[in-house]
Design an enzyme around this catalytic site. Structure first.
Site: not given
Ligand code: F6R
Length: 258
Positions: A66, A135, A137, A142
């Site tokens: 992403d 949440n 994701h 989402e």
């Molecule tokens: C980032 C991604 C997101 C993160 C998720 C957790 O490339 O795909 O899904 O993996 O938001 O983020 P952290 O590791 O910062 O808690």
């Protein structure tokens, strides 16, 4: 499916060893990469391993999950900048091996679908790394995202904007949209590691463990994937049903290290 490790460092050691093992094989390898706090120790360990034992990486392709919409690649909070800082500038990849979803200008549907198609042209993702949002994701898919989605632009949820605004000087700088690989793209990966570390992930991990497969919890689709391992530290595993959580040492026994 759920493996509990003592600390984030043991998870990083395990995941980087698994990546290194596949990189050593020197056959074509397509990696699906994630950003975020969870992945930092993984990449730090992998860089160290590759510096100590250099391997030919010329047949490796990396696809990121992403990117924020509206941030230039050199914006410090872009995922392009994150990947440079935490992996790519330390490892001898060339630009042609690295693919990030196009985020600076909001991509068209055709540009998004071309990203998914490029992965398929290279034979699909061999190993996908995933973090998880509070949440549920994965990528930036989402709650409510269709399970059959391909790469697309998404409006970030309030929860995600709240969680990720910690990386920005001011919450108003936090982008409202991102481009993400879709859930179907993720599910087509041959192997998946989902990592969750820290107390702030404990509630979502308990929800994930107990839930049915439902679009309101995007990560729940992974329960249908034949080769997914969910790796948690003790803090993230604190509300899991202990009968279902497996000790990480069981996992280590399944692999031969070289
Ligand atoms: C980032 C991604 C997101 C993160 C998720 C957790 O490339 O795909 O899904 O993996 O938001 O983020 P952290 O590791 O910062 O808690």
């Amino acid at each position: 499916m759920f493996y509990v490790f003592p600390t984030p460092q043991e998870i990083a050691d395990y995941v980087s060893a698994q990546m290194f093992y596949r990189l050593q094989a020197q056959t074509q390898l397509v990696l699906g990469l994630a950003t975020g706090s969870t992945m930092k120790p993984v990449y730090a360990r992998l860089i160290k391993q590759l510096q100590e034992n250099p391997v030919d990486l010329s047949k490796v392709y990396c696809f990121n999950l992403d990117e924020y919409v509206g941030l230039a690649a050199d914006h410090p909070q872009s995922y392009a900048a994150y990947m440079q800082e935490h992996l790519f500038e330390h490892v001898p990849f060339v630009a042609e091996q690295l693919f990030l979803p196009p985020g600076f200008c909001r991509p068209s549907d055709e540009q998004c679908l071309a990203f998914s198609a490029r992965i398929q042209q290279l034979g699909g993702i061999d190993l996908q790394l995933l973090g998880i949002g509070t949440n549920g994701h994965i990528g930036f898919n989402e709650p409510g995202t269709a399970f059959d989605s391909r790469t697309h632009v998404v409006q970030l949820s309030e929860q995600t904007r709240h969680d990720n605004s910690r990386f920005f000087r001011d919450r108003s700088e936090m982008p409202t949209h991102a481009v993400t690989l879709g859930l179907q793209d993720i599910m087509e990966a041959k192997e998946i590691f989902l990592l969750a570390t820290g107390e702030h992930k404990a509630r979502i991990m308990a929800r994930l463990q107990g839930c049915a497969i439902e679009e309101e919890l995007p990560a729940s689709i992974l329960k249908k994937h034949p080769n997914t391992k969910i790796l948690l530290d003790e803090a993230a595993a604190q509300y899991l049903d202990p009968a279902q959580g497996k000790d990480y040492r069981d996992l280590l026994k399944q692999y031969t290290y070289r």
